[in-house]
Design a protein around this motif. Structure first.
Motif, PDB file in Angstrom:
ATOM      1  N   THR B  52       0.777  -1.097   0.130  1.00  0.00           N
ATOM      2  CA  THR B  52       0.004   0.206  -0.121  1.00  0.00           C
ATOM      3  C   THR B  52       0.937   1.314  -0.087  1.00  0.00           C
ATOM      4  OG1 THR B  52       0.016   0.343   2.319  1.00  0.00           O
ATOM      5  CG2 THR B  52      -1.701  -1.407   1.578  1.00  0.00           C
ATOM      6  N   ARG B  61      -3.833   3.119  -0.060  1.00  0.00           N
ATOM      7  CA  ARG B  61      -4.500   2.005  -1.052  1.00  0.00           C
ATOM      8  C   ARG B  61      -3.443   1.217  -1.512  1.00  0.00           C
ATOM      9  NH1 ARG B  61      -4.707   4.663  -5.540  1.00  0.00           N
ATOM     10  NH2 ARG B  61      -2.931   6.392  -4.803  1.00  0.00           N
ATOM     11  N   TYR B  62      -4.061  -0.126  -1.932  1.00  0.00           N
ATOM     12  CA  TYR B  62      -3.588  -1.062  -2.489  1.00  0.00           C
ATOM     13  C   TYR B  62      -2.715  -0.637  -3.767  1.00  0.00           C
ATOM     14  CZ  TYR B  62      -2.384  -5.614  -4.812  1.00  0.00           C
ATOM     15  OH  TYR B  62      -1.715  -6.551  -5.296  1.00  0.00           O
ATOM     16  N   VAL B  63      -1.208  -0.838  -3.967  1.00  0.00           N
ATOM     17  CA  VAL B  63      -0.457  -0.194  -4.950  1.00  0.00           C
ATOM     18  C   VAL B  63       0.146  -1.188  -5.612  1.00  0.00           C
ATOM     19  CG1 VAL B  63      -0.667   2.132  -4.180  1.00  0.00           C
ATOM     20  CG2 VAL B  63       1.198   0.425  -3.610  1.00  0.00           C
TER      21      VAL B  63
END
Lengths: 287, 305
Positions: B52, B61-63
């Motif tokens: 994240t 956020r999920y990256v």
């Protein structure tokens, strides 16, 4: 000293005079190398402002020894408050580690129950994860618990070390079963057997856990550095680093600060070293 | 036998009567709770965070693997990795050999030996901060060591000014502080080496060096592997010595940054990049574990040979 030690001593042939002399020369050389720097620091801390601490040849013995630097360092930073914080953290760490590691170690070594292996695996895994690789997540956990910048937050992550649990487990496992058998027959429950019979038999290992717990907490630097930000909560190590950063100019004050940080520990260790070396040997033999 | 059996039956009956199924778990609860809450949970959350873009105050956020890709292109990561690995190479051989020699020196029960053993342990007892500050003072441009060097005609050396010398100095401090710790481990191992072997060898006319190589070293080889593994893992995770001697940012240009210093620098503070620091942490974890397995395996292969 243990019996095997004494036997070994008797079995030893005496060293020829020259070899013995050579040995002492080497021992003194290593002594100068390991303890010398501490003495130099002590000497610096006792030198007054009138004495040139950079002069050559260097003088180990202060010409007019003074304690002014100790008062001086306390005027600049609340070094005694730092010491008190360190003492609180270290004492708490000793109590929680001894109690928690001993009881968990006892259950793993002496009680039979489903799930014993899984419990052991949890401790093994906790031991394998390096603190350095989870410190950011620990910091966030502390924040969620609103324990950042508190001494409780400094203590909690290490308050029952997995390593100590395994050490205690080994110590309990090495006790002969007969020790508890009589109490068993008399109907003593697990708690009574643990406190009255098993615990007193592993005093050596318990002493080692206590010493390591105290030293570990008193000396720790990285975790307090991360979790503490308010100066009034600083432990000695963090306070000293702060001192070093701010007043590096007066080496005498920094030296006084380090002596305050290390002297109690050296005294404590000197008093307990007999138990410590014996306990370490005990643990190694029982493995 | 016939006398023992009834006793044994009594024992099982006693157990079922006195031990509730929950008892062991009460003994274990505090330890398990702490290990789970401050060991395993942070570990899992580190792995999760590493994918994240979380910061100290925001969730993130999920990256995907973005943090790991960035890592590969981050010059500071490579500097940190280089320094941490150099630390292992520089420190470990000395910490495997010197404490063994020291243990041999303090092994004999000659008068006063207890004092020497305890005294040699003093650097271990002292906090790494104290040790760091003592050595900064000793290695200072106007410090004791430079005064001696000048006197001997070598001239002054800027130990703390040059990035390479500073790294070497930090390594020397680590070795100095670690000697006593590993000495104790060796001392316990040496107690298990049978004296007869030494004596037989001496009767055959072998000198001290010969006996060291043919008797002592093979006998303590498993301990050397253990010390090697412990010392490598600790050297790879080095933080305090470099931090205290080079400063929080690892000296000018961060030349003396180690991996753990980088994790702390990137991940803490109000704007700390928790996601990126977590990816760094995962790399530290994987490399630490790999290093330990490598050392243990290498020493086992030697054993078989």
């Amino acid at each position: 000293m243990s019996r095997s030690d004494r036997e070994e001593r008797h079995g030893e042939r005496r060293l020829p005079r020259r070899q013995l002399a050579l040995r002492y020369v080497l021992l003194l050389a290593v002594l100068a190398l390991t303890v010398g720097p501490f003495l130099w620091q002590l000497s610096t801390s006792l030198k007054g402002p009138g004495e040139d601490i950079y002069r050559y040849p260097p003088s180990l013995v202060p010409h007019h020894p003074t304690l002014a630097n100790y008062a001086g360092v306390a005027r600049i930073v609340p070094v005694w408050d730092f010491a008190l914080n360190s003492l609180k953290v270290a004492t708490a760490n000793v109590l929680t580690n001894c109690a928690g590691a001993a009881s968990a170690g006892y259950a793993l070594a002496r009680l039979r129950f489903a799930g014993r292996r899984s419990a052991l695996v949890v401790f093994l895994m906790a031991m394998l994860v390096p603190v350095e690789s989870i410190m950011i997540a620990q910091f966030l956990t502390m924040r969620e618990l609103r324990l950042n910048d508190t001494l409780l937050g400094v203590v909690l992550p290490g308050c029952i070390g997995a390593m100590n649990v395994l050490l205690m487990r080994n110590a309990f496992a090495a006790l002969p079963y007969e020790i508890e058998e009589a109490a068993f027959v008399d109907g003593a429950n697990a708690w009574q057997r643990f406190v009255r019979i098993a615990l007193p038999s592993v005093r050596g290992t318990l002493a080692v856990v206590a010493i390591f717990a105290f030293m570990g907490a008193w000396d720790d630097f990285l975790w307090p550095l991360i979790v503490l930000s308010d100066q009034s909560k600083f432990t000695l190590t963090i306070g000293l680093n702060f001192l070093h950063g701010t007043f590096a100019d007066d080496q005498r004050l920094v030296a006084a600060g380090t002596v305050i940080a290390v002297l109690p520990l050296i005294v404590l260790f000197a008093c307990l070293q007999r138990y410590f070396f014996r306990g370490v040997g005990e643990g190694a033999v029982k493995g | 036998m016939s006398v023992r059996r009834p006793a044994r039956r009594t024992r099982t009956r006693t157990r079922t009567r006195t031990q509730l199924p929950s008892t062991p778990w009460l003994f274990l609860a505090p330890g398990l709770l702490i290990s789970a809450a401050f060991g395993l949970y942070p570990f899992l959350s580190t792995v999760a965070h590493s994918f994240t873009d979380a910061r100290t105050l925001t969730g993130g956020r999920y990256v995907g693997g973005a943090n790991y890709r960035e890592l590969i292109h981050d010059a500071m990561f490579w500097t940190g990795l280089r320094n941490s690995l150099l630390y292992v190479l520089g420190v470990v051989p000395l910490l495997v050999i010197l404490p063994l020699l020291l243990a041999l020196l303090v092994r004999r029960h000659i008068p006063g030996i207890a004092f020497f053993r305890a005294a040699f342990y003093t650097p271990v007892v002292a906090s790494v901060v104290v040790v760091g500050l003592i050595w900064v003072w000793l290695l200072d441009d106007r410090g004791l060591i430079n005064a001696l060097l000048e006197r001997l005609g070598f001239g002054r050396v800027g130990f703390l000014g040059d990035p390479w010398l500073l790294l070497l100095s930090a390594m020397a401090v680590t070795v100095w502080k670690g000697l006593g710790y590993y000495m104790i481990i060796y001392l316990a191992a040496l107690a298990g080496v049978p004296r007869e072997l030494h004596e037989a060898c001496a009767v055959d006319g072998a000198g001290a060096v010969r006996r060291f190589v043919t008797v002592t070293v093979p006998a303590v080889r498993p301990t050397m592997a253990l010390v090697g593994a412990l010392a490598s893992v600790n050297a790879f995770k080095v933080f305090s010595e470099a931090y205290l001697m080079a400063g929080p940012t690892g000296g000018p240009g961060g030349e003396d940054t180690t991996l753990v210093m980088l994790v702390r620098q990137v991940g803490t503070g109000l704007s700390g990049r928790v996601g990126y620091a977590s990816a760094l942490s995962v790399v530290v974890f994987v490399l630490t574990l790999g290093l330990m397995l490598l050392v243990l395996r290498a020493s086992r292969r030697e054993d078989g040979a």
